[in-house]
Design a protein around this motif. Sequence first.
Motif, PDB file in Angstrom:
ATOM      1  N   GLN A  63     -14.393 -31.047  43.034  1.00  0.00           N
ATOM      2  CA  GLN A  63     -15.274 -30.436  44.019  1.00  0.00           C
ATOM      3  C   GLN A  63     -15.302 -28.914  43.923  1.00  0.00           C
ATOM      4  N   ALA A  64     -14.265 -28.331  43.346  1.00  0.00           N
ATOM      5  CA  ALA A  64     -14.209 -26.872  43.212  1.00  0.00           C
ATOM      6  C   ALA A  64     -15.271 -26.343  42.240  1.00  0.00           C
ATOM      7  N   VAL A  65     -15.718 -27.188  41.316  1.00  0.00           N
ATOM      8  CA  VAL A  65     -16.705 -26.737  40.322  1.00  0.00           C
ATOM      9  C   VAL A  65     -17.931 -27.642  40.268  1.00  0.00           C
ATOM     10  N   ARG A  66     -18.026 -28.605  41.169  1.00  0.00           N
ATOM     11  CA  ARG A  66     -19.139 -29.571  41.136  1.00  0.00           C
ATOM     12  C   ARG A  66     -20.480 -28.855  41.220  1.00  0.00           C
ATOM     13  N   ILE A  67     -21.437 -29.270  40.375  1.00  0.00           N
ATOM     14  CA  ILE A  67     -22.775 -28.700  40.360  1.00  0.00           C
ATOM     15  C   ILE A  67     -23.594 -29.327  41.482  1.00  0.00           C
ATOM     16  N   LEU A  68     -24.244 -28.483  42.282  1.00  0.00           N
ATOM     17  CA  LEU A  68     -25.031 -28.951  43.414  1.00  0.00           C
ATOM     18  C   LEU A  68     -26.510 -28.652  43.196  1.00  0.00           C
ATOM     19  N   LEU A  69     -27.361 -29.349  43.925  1.00  0.00           N
ATOM     20  CA  LEU A  69     -28.793 -29.123  43.843  1.00  0.00           C
ATOM     21  C   LEU A  69     -29.127 -27.730  44.371  1.00  0.00           C
ATOM     22  N   PRO A  70     -30.063 -27.015  43.735  1.00  0.00           N
ATOM     23  CA  PRO A  70     -30.422 -25.687  44.233  1.00  0.00           C
ATOM     24  C   PRO A  70     -30.905 -25.746  45.670  1.00  0.00           C
ATOM     25  N   GLY A  71     -30.564 -24.716  46.458  1.00  0.00           N
ATOM     26  CA  GLY A  71     -31.025 -24.662  47.831  1.00  0.00           C
ATOM     27  C   GLY A  71     -29.895 -24.841  48.824  1.00  0.00           C
ATOM     28  N   PRO A  72     -30.188 -24.685  50.107  1.00  0.00           N
ATOM     29  CA  PRO A  72     -29.166 -24.870  51.138  1.00  0.00           C
ATOM     30  C   PRO A  72     -28.534 -26.247  51.029  1.00  0.00           C
ATOM     31  N   LEU A  73     -27.205 -26.292  50.995  1.00  0.00           N
ATOM     32  CA  LEU A  73     -26.480 -27.538  50.733  1.00  0.00           C
ATOM     33  C   LEU A  73     -26.852 -28.650  51.697  1.00  0.00           C
ATOM     34  N   GLN A  74     -26.842 -28.377  52.978  1.00  0.00           N
ATOM     35  CA  GLN A  74     -27.092 -29.420  53.963  1.00  0.00           C
ATOM     36  C   GLN A  74     -28.499 -29.994  53.824  1.00  0.00           C
ATOM     37  N   LYS A  75     -29.485 -29.086  53.682  1.00  0.00           N
ATOM     38  CA  LYS A  75     -30.865 -29.547  53.550  1.00  0.00           C
ATOM     39  C   LYS A  75     -31.082 -30.282  52.234  1.00  0.00           C
ATOM     40  N   ALA A  76     -30.463 -29.785  51.165  1.00  0.00           N
ATOM     41  CA  ALA A  76     -30.612 -30.436  49.867  1.00  0.00           C
ATOM     42  C   ALA A  76     -30.011 -31.828  49.885  1.00  0.00           C
ATOM     43  N   THR A  77     -28.873 -31.980  50.571  1.00  0.00           N
ATOM     44  CA  THR A  77     -28.236 -33.290  50.674  1.00  0.00           C
ATOM     45  C   THR A  77     -29.132 -34.262  51.418  1.00  0.00           C
ATOM     46  N   LYS A  78     -29.742 -33.804  52.498  1.00  0.00           N
ATOM     47  CA  LYS A  78     -30.662 -34.661  53.253  1.00  0.00           C
ATOM     48  C   LYS A  78     -31.863 -35.049  52.413  1.00  0.00           C
ATOM     49  N   LEU A  79     -32.349 -34.089  51.627  1.00  0.00           N
ATOM     50  CA  LEU A  79     -33.483 -34.369  50.745  1.00  0.00           C
ATOM     51  C   LEU A  79     -33.151 -35.484  49.768  1.00  0.00           C
ATOM     52  N   LEU A  80     -31.964 -35.413  49.148  1.00  0.00           N
ATOM     53  CA  LEU A  80     -31.587 -36.427  48.168  1.00  0.00           C
ATOM     54  C   LEU A  80     -31.438 -37.796  48.805  1.00  0.00           C
ATOM     55  N   ARG A  81     -30.916 -37.835  50.020  1.00  0.00           N
ATOM     56  CA  ARG A  81     -30.792 -39.125  50.700  1.00  0.00           C
ATOM     57  C   ARG A  81     -32.165 -39.770  50.881  1.00  0.00           C
ATOM     58  N   LEU A  82     -33.139 -38.959  51.279  1.00  0.00           N
ATOM     59  CA  LEU A  82     -34.484 -39.480  51.494  1.00  0.00           C
ATOM     60  C   LEU A  82     -35.133 -39.920  50.187  1.00  0.00           C
ATOM     61  N   THR A  83     -34.985 -39.100  49.141  1.00  0.00           N
ATOM     62  CA  THR A  83     -35.626 -39.439  47.865  1.00  0.00           C
ATOM     63  C   THR A  83     -34.928 -40.605  47.172  1.00  0.00           C
ATOM     64  N   ASP A  84     -33.626 -40.742  47.374  1.00  0.00           N
ATOM     65  CA  ASP A  84     -32.921 -41.899  46.820  1.00  0.00           C
ATOM     66  C   ASP A  84     -33.429 -43.182  47.463  1.00  0.00           C
ATOM     67  N   ARG A  85     -33.587 -43.140  48.787  1.00  0.00           N
ATOM     68  CA  ARG A  85     -34.084 -44.321  49.498  1.00  0.00           C
ATOM     69  C   ARG A  85     -35.496 -44.665  49.070  1.00  0.00           C
ATOM     70  N   ALA A  86     -36.285 -43.631  48.771  1.00  0.00           N
ATOM     71  CA  ALA A  86     -37.668 -43.854  48.358  1.00  0.00           C
ATOM     72  C   ALA A  86     -37.778 -44.239  46.885  1.00  0.00           C
ATOM     73  N   GLY A  87     -36.657 -44.225  46.189  1.00  0.00           N
ATOM     74  CA  GLY A  87     -36.660 -44.589  44.774  1.00  0.00           C
ATOM     75  C   GLY A  87     -37.161 -43.495  43.859  1.00  0.00           C
ATOM     76  N   ILE A  88     -37.246 -42.261  44.383  1.00  0.00           N
ATOM     77  CA  ILE A  88     -37.747 -41.149  43.566  1.00  0.00           C
ATOM     78  C   ILE A  88     -36.649 -40.616  42.648  1.00  0.00           C
ATOM     79  N   THR A  89     -35.422 -40.581  43.157  1.00  0.00           N
ATOM     80  CA  THR A  89     -34.301 -40.099  42.351  1.00  0.00           C
ATOM     81  C   THR A  89     -33.228 -41.171  42.242  1.00  0.00           C
ATOM     82  N   ASN A  90     -32.383 -41.008  41.261  1.00  0.00           N
ATOM     83  CA  ASN A  90     -31.276 -41.948  41.062  1.00  0.00           C
ATOM     84  C   ASN A  90     -30.033 -41.138  40.701  1.00  0.00           C
ATOM     85  N   ASN A  91     -29.305 -40.697  41.757  1.00  0.00           N
ATOM     86  CA  ASN A  91     -28.090 -39.897  41.563  1.00  0.00           C
ATOM     87  C   ASN A  91     -28.373 -38.638  40.746  1.00  0.00           C
ATOM     88  N   LEU A  92     -29.291 -37.836  41.234  1.00  0.00           N
ATOM     89  CA  LEU A  92     -29.686 -36.617  40.533  1.00  0.00           C
ATOM     90  C   LEU A  92     -28.526 -35.640  40.375  1.00  0.00           C
TER      91      LEU A  92
END
Length: 231
Positions: A63-92
């Motif tokens: 976790q000290a070096v984990r690569i995260l999605l660009p943008g605010p962490l909390q909002k980006a995490t919520k975005l991925l949850r929504l897109t994963d459910r919609a089948g747009i992404t798969n563990n991006l």
Amino acid sequence: MALSKLALAISLSVATVALAAPAHAQSRKSTPSLGGSMKGLLGNASDSALDQLGRPGAFYADQAVRILLPGPLQKATKLLRLTDRAGITNNLVKSLNDAAGLAAQEAKPVFRSAIDSMTLADSVGIVAGGDTAGTQYLRRTSGEVLRQKMRPLVSSALGRTGAFKQLDSLGKGGTGGVLGALAGVDLSRDGTIDSVTDQAMSGIFTYIGREEADFRRNPLKSGKKLLDRVM
């Protein structure tokens, strides 16, 4: 008195760092110089760091070096949850970390080249510095050059892991694009390449610093590890 202590410290550093110098370098010069020894120390520290981070899943697991999605962490995490459910992404996020690992596997010559440009004066300053003085020197003097050379490696790796395909789906004008805009996440290819490169470089320097500090604390142990790899 202070000068003699510094001379003693330098002499000891030359002797201990020589244990970690590559075998081919020692064969070229039987009595290693201080500059060559410090290059050996940093070279082996960078090789070890890149070996560790180049292992499958290494970036994501730490976790000290984990690569995260660009943008605010909390909002980006919520975005991925929504897109994963919609089948747009798969563990991006996993794909981004896998790309950083692939780039790390190919980065050894890039870092070695920067280290080889060290001068004797640089080496003296590093010996007298703290546990990560060499890493800090490398980051300060060559960080931007290293980043520019790492960027194409990251770009290629993002394509190989399928991250670009998922990003393209997110960036289109449909649901993914709207969510990305609302979350403040840069879903462009260039933005993602820059973000992953910057985060990967930070992680690599973190690991190089750990390796350098470990060598300074345990020079004989580090030398033995190197010998074990060769034999």
